[in-house]
Design a protein around this motif. Structure first.
Motif, PDB file in Angstrom:
ATOM      1  N   TYR A  38      96.447  13.627 -59.489  1.00 48.59           N
ATOM      2  CA  TYR A  38      96.807  12.533 -58.584  1.00 48.59           C
ATOM      3  C   TYR A  38      96.305  12.772 -57.169  1.00 48.59           C
ATOM      4  N   SER A  39      96.241  14.016 -56.774  1.00 47.69           N
ATOM      5  CA  SER A  39      95.707  14.343 -55.461  1.00 47.69           C
ATOM      6  C   SER A  39      94.225  13.996 -55.372  1.00 47.69           C
ATOM      7  N   LEU A  40      93.459  14.299 -56.428  1.00 41.05           N
ATOM      8  CA  LEU A  40      92.029  13.964 -56.435  1.00 41.05           C
ATOM      9  C   LEU A  40      91.804  12.458 -56.459  1.00 41.05           C
ATOM     10  N   ILE A  41      92.602  11.743 -57.240  1.00 42.83           N
ATOM     11  CA  ILE A  41      92.481  10.282 -57.262  1.00 42.83           C
ATOM     12  C   ILE A  41      92.751   9.729 -55.869  1.00 42.83           C
ATOM     13  N   ALA A  42      93.817  10.195 -55.242  1.00 40.64           N
ATOM     14  CA  ALA A  42      94.164   9.720 -53.899  1.00 40.64           C
ATOM     15  C   ALA A  42      93.064  10.044 -52.899  1.00 40.64           C
ATOM     16  N   SER A  43      92.486  11.243 -52.997  1.00 40.45           N
ATOM     17  CA  SER A  43      91.450  11.630 -52.029  1.00 40.45           C
ATOM     18  C   SER A  43      90.186  10.781 -52.173  1.00 40.45           C
ATOM     19  N   PHE A  59      90.103  10.063 -45.307  1.00 39.72           N
ATOM     20  CA  PHE A  59      90.564  11.380 -44.901  1.00 39.72           C
ATOM     21  C   PHE A  59      91.520  11.250 -43.732  1.00 39.72           C
ATOM     22  N   PHE A  60      92.610  11.996 -43.798  1.00 38.37           N
ATOM     23  CA  PHE A  60      93.589  12.039 -42.726  1.00 38.37           C
ATOM     24  C   PHE A  60      93.903  13.502 -42.444  1.00 38.37           C
ATOM     25  N   LYS A  80      88.013  20.581 -42.711  1.00 35.77           N
ATOM     26  CA  LYS A  80      89.013  19.939 -43.574  1.00 35.77           C
ATOM     27  C   LYS A  80      88.435  18.677 -44.215  1.00 35.77           C
ATOM     28  N   GLU A  81      87.667  17.916 -43.432  1.00 38.55           N
ATOM     29  CA  GLU A  81      87.086  16.674 -43.943  1.00 38.55           C
ATOM     30  C   GLU A  81      86.078  16.936 -45.059  1.00 38.55           C
ATOM     31  N   GLU A  82      85.240  17.974 -44.925  1.00 47.91           N
ATOM     32  CA  GLU A  82      84.239  18.244 -45.959  1.00 47.91           C
ATOM     33  C   GLU A  82      84.869  18.791 -47.238  1.00 47.91           C
ATOM     34  N   ARG A  83      86.087  19.311 -47.153  1.00 45.18           N
ATOM     35  CA  ARG A  83      86.797  19.803 -48.337  1.00 45.18           C
ATOM     36  C   ARG A  83      87.548  18.677 -49.045  1.00 45.18           C
TER      37      ARG A  83
END
Length: 117
Positions: A42-47, A52-53, A14-17
């Protein structure tokens, strides 16, 4: 191609994705609106701005059944196609850090793959 051996569904997988677009999020890219209005934007900006959570993932009965039957489906596909499929974590093409895929199997030479549904 860059191949990861982290088990699909694991924390490391999950972390590497994190911070990239894969098969699950690709549908969010294919929208008929400006990119600034897409959820993926917005998801990509947040990531890229948040650490990572690992949150719990929802799994219903049908999804669990698919997970449980995947090894036998991969075996049957291998037998039918006369190809041996091996499990991998994620795959990335060098030079494209924002894209990844997590197929359900690849042949050892990486020329053939399988996605089980």
């Amino acid at each position: 191609m860059i191949i990861s051996q982290n088990e699909q569904g694991s924390y490391e997988w999950k972390e590497e994705r994190h911070e990239s677009i894969g098969g699950t999020t690709l549908k969010d890219l294919m929208v008929n609106k400006p990119v600034e209005e897409s959820a993926l934007y917005y998801s990509l900006i947040a990531s890229h701005t948040e650490p990572f959570f690992d949150e719990e993932t929802f799994i219903n009965t049908a999804m669990q059944r698919g997970t449980d039957l995947e090894p036998s489906a991969r075996f049957e596909g291998s037998q039918y196609l006369n190809l041996e499929f091996f499990e991998f974590g994620t795959c990335r093409r060098e030079g494209f850090p924002l894209n990844h895929c997590s197929p359900d199997g690849f042949t050892r030479d990486l020329k053939d793959g399988t996605e089980i549904k």
